[in-house]
Structure formats: C-alpha cells, structure tokens
Write a protein that holds these residues in place. Structure first.
Motif, PDB file in Angstrom:
ATOM      1  N   LYS A  89       0.827  -1.206   0.000  1.00 36.84           N
ATOM      2  CA  LYS A  89       0.000   0.000   0.000  1.00 36.84           C
ATOM      3  C   LYS A  89       0.858   1.252   0.000  1.00 36.84           C
ATOM      4  O   LYS A  89       0.584   2.213  -0.734  1.00 36.84           O
ATOM      5  CB  LYS A  89      -0.934  -0.017   1.210  1.00 36.84           C
ATOM      6  N   ASP A 110      -9.582   2.990  -0.348  1.00 34.18           N
ATOM      7  CA  ASP A 110      -8.819   2.669   0.849  1.00 34.18           C
ATOM      8  C   ASP A 110      -9.787   2.063   1.867  1.00 34.18           C
ATOM      9  O   ASP A 110     -10.831   2.654   2.168  1.00 34.18           O
ATOM     10  CB  ASP A 110      -8.193   3.954   1.407  1.00 34.18           C
ATOM     11  N   ASN A 111      -9.474   0.890   2.403  1.00 35.33           N
ATOM     12  CA  ASN A 111     -10.425   0.261   3.324  1.00 35.33           C
ATOM     13  C   ASN A 111     -10.453   0.900   4.703  1.00 35.33           C
ATOM     14  O   ASN A 111     -11.241   0.516   5.558  1.00 35.33           O
ATOM     15  CB  ASN A 111     -10.188  -1.256   3.429  1.00 35.33           C
ATOM     16  N   GLU A 112      -9.620   1.929   4.925  1.00 39.87           N
ATOM     17  CA  GLU A 112      -9.664   2.662   6.193  1.00 39.87           C
ATOM     18  C   GLU A 112     -10.675   3.806   6.156  1.00 39.87           C
ATOM     19  O   GLU A 112     -11.293   4.118   7.176  1.00 39.87           O
ATOM     20  CB  GLU A 112      -8.279   3.205   6.542  1.00 39.87           C
ATOM     21  N   ASP A 113     -10.845   4.444   5.003  1.00 39.44           N
ATOM     22  CA  ASP A 113     -11.762   5.587   4.933  1.00 39.44           C
ATOM     23  C   ASP A 113     -12.769   5.487   3.787  1.00 39.44           C
ATOM     24  O   ASP A 113     -13.571   6.400   3.586  1.00 39.44           O
ATOM     25  CB  ASP A 113     -10.989   6.905   4.829  1.00 39.44           C
ATOM     26  N   GLY A 151      -4.763  -3.617   2.022  1.00 35.81           N
ATOM     27  CA  GLY A 151      -5.357  -2.391   2.544  1.00 35.81           C
ATOM     28  C   GLY A 151      -6.306  -1.688   1.608  1.00 35.81           C
ATOM     29  O   GLY A 151      -6.699  -0.544   1.860  1.00 35.81           O
TER      30      GLY A 151
END
Length: 247
Positions: A89, A110-113, A151
């Motif tokens: 990433k 992005d799997n965080e946001d 990610g």
C-alpha cells in the motif's frame, strides 16, 4: 460538420522494455501528426505497465516504469493488478508521485476511509479543440483476496458505473472506459451500459484487430507486451458519435 477523435492505447506491457523505444516513438509521432492535421488525439495506458519480473522494476519499486511513461504524453492511464497487488500500500501510494499524467480508477478505495486514493480520480473530462467533451473512466480487476490484505477494497463494475454514468451523461459527448477487467466483464458492461461508447480492454491479453461491437459499444484490446498498439477512431457529427472503428 464531421470531426474525428483518435485514441491510441497500450496495455499489459509487463515491463517488456525491449519494446518500449518503438512504442514511445510511435505514440509521440502519431500525436504530432494528428495535431498537425488539426485532429484530436488521446493516448492511454490500460494497466500492467509494470511487472516485478524485470530487475529494474523490482529494484526501483516500479518508479523506473513511471519515468518511462513520462516520456509519452499520456492523457490518462488506469492501473492493472500488477500495479495494484504487486506493490504494498505504501509503495503504491507513492508510485505516481512524479507522474505527469492523470490516473483514472473508480473501483478501488482505501479500506480505512472508503475513499479513492488521492493519486487517482474516478474519471476525468477532456474537451477537444472542436468542443467535444470526452469522459474517461478507469476500472481495474477487483481481485478481493489480494487487494484486501494490502489495505484496499475493490468494487465490482455494477457498484460504481451506474452513478458515474449518470454524472457523465449530461457532461460529455463521448464516454470511454479504460478497463483492466478482462474481456468477459467488458462484454457484460457493453451489454449493460449503453452510455459507454468505447471500452478499451486489458488484463486477459485479448486481441481484437477489428474491435467488437455489442449494443452499440465498441470493444478493443491490444494483447500483451507491447506487441500491438491499439488505434480507435470516433467520427462525430455535431458532437454526436456516428461511427466507431478500431485497428
């Protein structure tokens, strides 16, 4: 009044640099020739330009590939699975830091946001000198088992295309999809979405010398390793596409 737009593309080079000098020379020459004739021309790469099988790509984490791409006046590129899952990433987030071309990628977040990465856009709109508005979308192969551990969260075409096409329908005269999804998915998208004029394909290394028309959408594909360079022409009358051809 009729106008023509030329699209040239390369796909799945896979770091076969032995073919790059003639590709670079040909693309830059064609762009100059069409511009001298007053014709509009776009240059695209449809992903998997890099492949870590080559020592230079491996040693530079793909940065050398981007420097080579900067030698061509690309109007847009999308990523393939080799860019997307062949890099961590952090490396991917820095890969295009010095690129002088836009990256279009609508189906990876992005799997965080849950946001498209900052180095990409879901689509761009370019207007020719004749006033033709060309919408360019990018999609890559949604390989869940490989992207998620890295990610990223990939999405299927049906999750993103309906909304994008709704947005582009009133803003553009021509819609081009840069697809690293593979020929089966390209055929499906052509059947499902009549607003797409051209799907320039990759990933499955298919070659369509004369293109393939499905429900009014033209499908193309240029094989692999730079053996072929795709050339598609759209003829318009008063900004309405009336003919699509590829070679």
């Amino acid at each position: 009044m009729e106008t023509k737009i030329h699209f040239y593309h390369v796909n799945d080079l896979h770091s076969h640099f032995e073919n790059w000098p003639k590709i670079r020379r040909y693309l830059n020459q064609k762009k100059k020739e069409h511009q001298a004739l007053g014709e509009s021309v776009f240059l695209f790469d449809i992903g998997d330009f890099l492949d870590r099988v080559h020592p230079l790509t491996e040693a530079t984490d793909g940065y050398a590939n981007i420097m080579l791409m900067n030698q061509v006046q690309y109007d847009a590129v999308t990523i393939g699975n080799n860019e997307g899952i062949g890099n961590s990433k952090n490396i991917l987030n820095n890969l295009y830091r010095d690129a002088n071309f836009p990256i279009v990628l609508a189906n990876m977040v992005d799997n965080e946001d849950d946001r498209i990465p900052g180095w990409a856009k879901p689509y761009i709109i370019k207007t020719t000198d004749e006033g033709v508005r060309v919408g360019i979308i990018g999609l890559t192969a949604p390989l869940y088992l490989s992207y998620i551990p890295n990610g990223w969260l990939p999405k299927e075409s049906f999750e993103v295309l309906p909304q994008l096409l709704t947005e582009l329908r009133t803003q553009t005269d021509v819609i081009v999809l840069l697809s690293h999804m593979g020929i089966i998915e390209d055929e499906h998208m052509a059947e499902m979405y009549e607003d797409i004029d051209v799907i320039i394909g990759a990933h499955t290394h298919h070659v369509l010398p004369q293109g393939r028309k499905i429900e009014g959408t033209l499908l193309t594909g240029g094989g692999k390793w730079g053996t072929y360079i795709g050339h598609t022409t759209i003829t318009l009358n008063q900004n309405i596409p009336i003919n699509l051809e590829t070679e």
